[in-house]
Structure formats: structure tokens, C-alpha cells
Scaffold this active site. Sequence first.
Site, PDB file in Angstrom:
ATOM      1  N   THR A  31     -24.216  30.060   9.818  1.00  0.00           N
ATOM      2  CA  THR A  31     -24.844  29.832   8.517  1.00  0.00           C
ATOM      3  C   THR A  31     -23.933  29.053   7.574  1.00  0.00           C
ATOM      4  OG1 THR A  31     -24.067  31.944   7.629  1.00  0.00           O
ATOM      5  CG2 THR A  31     -26.210  31.938   8.736  1.00  0.00           C
ATOM      6  N   ASP A  32     -24.543  28.497   6.539  1.00  0.00           N
ATOM      7  CA  ASP A  32     -23.791  27.790   5.517  1.00  0.00           C
ATOM      8  C   ASP A  32     -23.696  28.648   4.262  1.00  0.00           C
ATOM      9  OD1 ASP A  32     -26.285  27.586   4.294  1.00  0.00           O
ATOM     10  OD2 ASP A  32     -26.535  25.465   4.752  1.00  0.00           O
ATOM     11  N   LEU A  33     -23.231  28.086   3.186  1.00  0.00           N
ATOM     12  CA  LEU A  33     -23.030  28.826   1.941  1.00  0.00           C
ATOM     13  C   LEU A  33     -24.312  29.483   1.434  1.00  0.00           C
ATOM     14  CD1 LEU A  33     -20.963  29.517  -0.271  1.00  0.00           C
ATOM     15  CD2 LEU A  33     -21.629  27.399  -1.412  1.00  0.00           C
TER      16      LEU A  33
END
Length: 156
Positions: A31-33
Site C-alpha cells: 500500500t501507499d500513504l
Amino acid sequence: MSASVPMPAPATGRFIGATHHFPLRVYFEDTDLSGLVYHANYLRYMERARSDMLRVAGIDQRATHEAGDGVYAVTDIKVRYRRPARLDDDLMVESRVTGFGAATCAIHQTVRRGEEILTDGEVSVAFLTQQGRPQRQPRPWIDIFSRLMTGEDINP
């Protein structure tokens, strides 16, 4: 754990008819931020599924490469992102051969969460010499692709 107890094998997915199904789970590292799966990771999911699809179908890419007989390389890819996946989602990557030639293979892939399509793509690969030039694929591989194109279930 005793050394005599066999460890479970990694998931390789399986064919249902001519479509290979590869299960996976979204981990934090995917996942990203924002908490959504980073777009490039869908390509990784699709790569893993394609590699295992070929392995389960009986295509030994590693042995062919180590023998100096050739290797696949992605030549074209088109991906459509529809919906995001999130941490802990259980996903299924479905892969299906949609065409092949003497040196090429086209594969359609769909990443789903349940019945919902998250991402789908068309991937083209070419079989290359060690010098990077296209060459004919091994005949047994062409036979496998032909069987898959006609919808034959190739589960052992």
C-alpha cells in the site's frame, strides 16, 4: 517443528477450465500513504500470476533459460485501473491466454476482489534468444497454448 514434517508449498493457483486463478492477499508493504495498493504492485501481482500460470501449465521457464534456449520478455502491456484494493483484501488474479504466434503469447489478466473487477490488462510477451532477438517458442509450449485457446482444462 520436526524436520521430518514437510513444509507447505507456496500457492501456485490452479486452472479452472482454461483460466488460471491465482489467490493473493494485500499486505502493508503493497500500500501507499493513502492505504491503497500502489499502482505498480498490480503489475507485480499479474507477473506472479503469469509465471505460475505457465509453471502449472507445464512450461519450465527457468530450465529453458538455464539451458540457454531462450527467455520470455514483456513487449507490451495495457492496464486499466477500475477500483482500489486495500490492506488485507483477498484478491484473485485470473489469467487467460488470448493469442499466440511462433515467438509470442498474449495473456489477458483480471485482478478481482470477490466478483468486483479492480484491474485488468493485456500483456504480450516474446520468446527471445540470449542476444534479445525473437525466436520460435518450444513446440510443446505452442501445443499448451493451443490447448488453452480451445478452452481445454489442463489440470493434471
